[in-house]
Design a protein around this motif. Structure first.
Motif, PDB file in Angstrom:
ATOM      1  N   GLN A  81       0.830  -1.204   0.000  1.00 18.11           N
ATOM      2  CA  GLN A  81       0.000   0.000   0.000  1.00 18.11           C
ATOM      3  C   GLN A  81       0.863   1.252   0.000  1.00 18.11           C
ATOM      4  N   THR A  82       1.958   1.195   0.785  1.00 19.62           N
ATOM      5  CA  THR A  82       2.860   2.348   0.828  1.00 19.62           C
ATOM      6  C   THR A  82       3.479   2.608  -0.540  1.00 19.62           C
ATOM      7  N   LEU A  83       3.893   1.517  -1.219  1.00 21.08           N
ATOM      8  CA  LEU A  83       4.465   1.662  -2.553  1.00 21.08           C
ATOM      9  C   LEU A  83       3.438   2.214  -3.518  1.00 21.08           C
ATOM     10  N   GLN A  84       2.213   1.694  -3.460  1.00 19.94           N
ATOM     11  CA  GLN A  84       1.166   2.149  -4.361  1.00 19.94           C
ATOM     12  C   GLN A  84       0.880   3.628  -4.163  1.00 19.94           C
ATOM     13  N   ASP A  85       0.908   4.094  -2.943  1.00 16.95           N
ATOM     14  CA  ASP A  85       0.616   5.502  -2.666  1.00 16.95           C
ATOM     15  C   ASP A  85       1.745   6.428  -3.101  1.00 16.95           C
ATOM     16  N   GLY A  86       2.883   5.857  -3.393  1.00 17.67           N
ATOM     17  CA  GLY A  86       4.010   6.685  -3.834  1.00 17.67           C
ATOM     18  C   GLY A  86       4.729   7.384  -2.703  1.00 17.67           C
ATOM     19  N   LYS A  87       4.388   7.056  -1.429  1.00 20.99           N
ATOM     20  CA  LYS A  87       5.014   7.750  -0.304  1.00 20.99           C
ATOM     21  C   LYS A  87       6.507   7.479  -0.242  1.00 20.99           C
ATOM     22  N   LEU A  88       6.872   6.245  -0.511  1.00 15.52           N
ATOM     23  CA  LEU A  88       8.291   5.902  -0.457  1.00 15.52           C
ATOM     24  C   LEU A  88       9.086   6.675  -1.496  1.00 15.52           C
ATOM     25  N   TYR A  89       8.543   6.757  -2.720  1.00 17.76           N
ATOM     26  CA  TYR A  89       9.239   7.492  -3.776  1.00 17.76           C
ATOM     27  C   TYR A  89       9.391   8.960  -3.409  1.00 17.76           C
ATOM     28  N   ARG A  90       8.330   9.548  -2.881  1.00 19.02           N
ATOM     29  CA  ARG A  90       8.407  10.966  -2.523  1.00 19.02           C
ATOM     30  C   ARG A  90       9.468  11.202  -1.446  1.00 19.02           C
ATOM     31  N   HIS A  91       9.524  10.275  -0.485  1.00 18.54           N
ATOM     32  CA  HIS A  91      10.493  10.424   0.594  1.00 18.54           C
ATOM     33  C   HIS A  91      11.923  10.310   0.065  1.00 18.54           C
ATOM     34  N   VAL A  92      12.163   9.323  -0.781  1.00 15.85           N
ATOM     35  CA  VAL A  92      13.504   9.126  -1.346  1.00 15.85           C
ATOM     36  C   VAL A  92      13.893  10.313  -2.221  1.00 15.85           C
ATOM     37  N   ASN A  93      12.981  10.752  -3.075  1.00 14.14           N
ATOM     38  CA  ASN A  93      13.273  11.893  -3.942  1.00 14.14           C
ATOM     39  C   ASN A  93      13.564  13.142  -3.126  1.00 14.14           C
ATOM     40  N   ALA A  94      12.818  13.334  -2.046  1.00 18.45           N
ATOM     41  CA  ALA A  94      13.040  14.500  -1.188  1.00 18.45           C
ATOM     42  C   ALA A  94      14.430  14.452  -0.560  1.00 18.45           C
ATOM     43  N   ALA A 143      14.601  17.755  -8.887  1.00 20.58           N
ATOM     44  CA  ALA A 143      13.328  18.272  -8.386  1.00 20.58           C
ATOM     45  C   ALA A 143      12.304  18.407  -9.505  1.00 20.58           C
ATOM     46  N   SER A 144      12.767  18.904 -10.644  1.00 18.02           N
ATOM     47  CA  SER A 144      11.861  19.066 -11.785  1.00 18.02           C
ATOM     48  C   SER A 144      11.406  17.718 -12.329  1.00 18.02           C
ATOM     49  N   ALA A 145      12.344  16.764 -12.446  1.00 19.46           N
ATOM     50  CA  ALA A 145      12.012  15.456 -13.019  1.00 19.46           C
ATOM     51  C   ALA A 145      11.092  14.641 -12.127  1.00 19.46           C
ATOM     52  N   THR A 146      11.174  14.864 -10.802  1.00 19.57           N
ATOM     53  CA  THR A 146      10.393  14.049  -9.868  1.00 19.57           C
ATOM     54  C   THR A 146       9.251  14.819  -9.214  1.00 19.57           C
ATOM     55  N   MET A 147       9.064  16.086  -9.624  1.00 19.01           N
ATOM     56  CA  MET A 147       7.997  16.923  -9.068  1.00 19.01           C
ATOM     57  C   MET A 147       8.151  17.063  -7.551  1.00 19.01           C
ATOM     58  N   THR A 148       9.384  17.245  -7.110  1.00 16.04           N
ATOM     59  CA  THR A 148       9.694  17.426  -5.694  1.00 16.04           C
ATOM     60  C   THR A 148       9.999  18.898  -5.437  1.00 16.04           C
ATOM     61  N   PRO A 149       9.450  19.509  -4.379  1.00 17.73           N
ATOM     62  CA  PRO A 149       9.776  20.909  -4.068  1.00 17.73           C
ATOM     63  C   PRO A 149      11.266  21.078  -3.841  1.00 17.73           C
ATOM     64  N   LEU A 150      11.837  22.109  -4.439  1.00 19.14           N
ATOM     65  CA  LEU A 150      13.278  22.314  -4.324  1.00 19.14           C
ATOM     66  C   LEU A 150      13.679  22.735  -2.908  1.00 19.14           C
ATOM     67  N   ASN A 151      12.739  23.319  -2.169  1.00 19.48           N
ATOM     68  CA  ASN A 151      13.045  23.763  -0.804  1.00 19.48           C
ATOM     69  C   ASN A 151      12.616  22.746   0.243  1.00 19.48           C
ATOM     70  N   VAL A 152      12.486  21.493  -0.155  1.00 24.17           N
ATOM     71  CA  VAL A 152      12.075  20.440   0.774  1.00 24.17           C
ATOM     72  C   VAL A 152      13.052  20.350   1.938  1.00 24.17           C
ATOM     73  N   GLU A 153      12.529  20.095   3.125  1.00 22.65           N
ATOM     74  CA  GLU A 153      13.371  20.023   4.316  1.00 22.65           C
ATOM     75  C   GLU A 153      13.717  18.572   4.641  1.00 22.65           C
ATOM     76  N   ALA A 154      14.955  18.363   5.066  1.00 22.23           N
ATOM     77  CA  ALA A 154      15.417  17.035   5.472  1.00 22.23           C
ATOM     78  C   ALA A 154      16.586  17.228   6.430  1.00 22.23           C
ATOM     79  N   PRO A 155      16.752  16.320   7.383  1.00 20.04           N
ATOM     80  CA  PRO A 155      17.888  16.437   8.308  1.00 20.04           C
ATOM     81  C   PRO A 155      19.206  16.416   7.547  1.00 20.04           C
ATOM     82  N   PRO A 156      20.190  17.189   7.981  1.00 23.14           N
ATOM     83  CA  PRO A 156      21.488  17.227   7.296  1.00 23.14           C
ATOM     84  C   PRO A 156      22.118  15.832   7.207  1.00 23.14           C
ATOM     85  N   ASN A 157      22.630  15.519   6.020  1.00 19.73           N
ATOM     86  CA  ASN A 157      23.335  14.249   5.774  1.00 19.73           C
ATOM     87  C   ASN A 157      22.467  13.017   6.014  1.00 19.73           C
TER      88      ASN A 157
END
Length: 248
Positions: A8-21, A40-54
């Motif tokens: 279900q997680t794969l189908q929802d695309g949540k994993l892809y969004r998280h990895v791309n982010a 960001a453009s190829a995966t439709m991910t916001p360029l200012n997405v926040e993630a912990p450093p490293n």
């Protein structure tokens, strides 16, 4: 229960969004702004997405450590792939591999490594295509702008100040986009460009036998306001220093 939840997680695309982010944030935080913008453009991910450093490096390191441990214990990786379970389409415009599924109980974050390698290949391909398609480039007389004409018939106008800003670490205002105008009015590749010495007019000559005039001061204008039709491929164009004459 775990299997259905993972599917279900794969189908929802949540994993892809998280990895791309994570990939976008990693590239951006390491000042690889062009690569970050491309992903960001190829995966439709916001360029200012926040993630912990490293965070990406941390996860990849853990995944590689687990994989090495499995190899030492003689665990086969053939069980990771199940041809009966098709992988859902990736989030964005990057096609996913056919007939691939991953069992995270045997190799945590293996998919993260796979997707990172795929993104690297895609970026390299994009860079080759971008540089191959540009056929001409010209600075404006005042040095504030740069225009490029491409084989894909587009003309892009860059602001030099924003290009310089891109070379610096991203500020609080987010990423910088140096392309301020894109013009689509030619039917075949653009061969040459020139700026009027006094006004905000730019001309282009193209393989479609035309010379076109663009007013780049108008933010919504994407078409030429004047067209000169020729009988042959227009290979070069130039304004006279006075701006009163045009040579083609």
């Amino acid at each position: 229960m775990e299997s259905s939840s993972l599917e279900q997680t794969l189908q929802d695309g949540k994993l892809y969004r998280h990895v791309n982010a994570l990939i976008v944030a990693h590239l951006r935080d390491n000042n690889l702004n062009q690569a970050a913008s491309a992903v960001a453009s190829a995966t439709m991910t916001p360029l200012n997405v926040e993630a912990p450093p490293n965070k990406l490096l941390e996860l990849v390191t853990k995944g590689l450590a687990v994989e090495k441990d499995e190899m030492l214990r003689g665990v086969s990786s053939s069980g990771l792939f199940d041809s009966n379970m098709p992988m859902p389409a990736a989030y964005g415009s990057i096609p996913a591999p056919r007939a691939v599924a991953v069992d995270f109980r045997q190799s945590p974050l293996r998919m993260l490594c796979m997707i990172q390698k795929a993104h690297r290949r895609i970026l390299q391909s994009m860079k080759r295509d971008i540089f191959r398609s540009i056929r001409c480039a010209r600075f404006s007389p005042d040095g504030r702008f740069l225009a490029t004409g491409s084989a894909d018939t587009s003309i892009k106008l860059f602001e030099i100040a924003k290009i310089k800003q891109m070379m610096l670490p991203d500020g609080k205002d987010g990423p910088v986009r140096p392309v301020i105008r894109t013009f689509y009015d030619h039917l075949q590749p653009v061969n040459d460009l020139d700026f009027h010495p006094q006004s905000t007019i730019m001309i282009s000559g193209a393989k479609d036998h035309t010379i076109k005039f663009f007013d780049f001061s108008k933010t919504v204008a994407k078409r030429a306001f004047r067209v000169i039709q020729d009988t042959h491929n227009v290979r070069s164009v130039a304004f006279h220093p006075s701006g009163d004459f045009l040579l083609a």
